[in-house]
Design a protein around this motif. Structure first.
Motif: not given
Length: 67
Positions: A54-61, A66
């Motif tokens: 879940r934490r990785d889903e919220n990070r911008p790739r 941005h």
């Protein structure tokens, strides 16, 4: 934070194994302790995996703007 039913199942299984420790005959208590520890390990691993996913889903790739 919400965890899946799979994680909660292993936590409940661990608690059940420890609750059944008292009525278990002395020579078989190692089974309850080992199964309780194994269930707790699975709970920790699955919960950690879900939290990190879940934490990785919220990070911008990388490579995305941005704006």
């Amino acid at each position: 934070m919400r965890l899946s039913r799979r994680s909660w199942f292993f936590l409940a299984m661990s608690a059940t194994c420890l609750l059944l420790l008292a009525p278990t005959p002395e020579k078989y208590r190692w089974v309850n302790l080992s199964m309780g520890a194994l269930s707790l390990m699975w709970f920790i691993l699955l919960a950690t995996e879900e939290i990190l996913a879940r934490r990785d889903e919220n990070r911008p790739r990388a490579g995305r703007s941005h704006r």
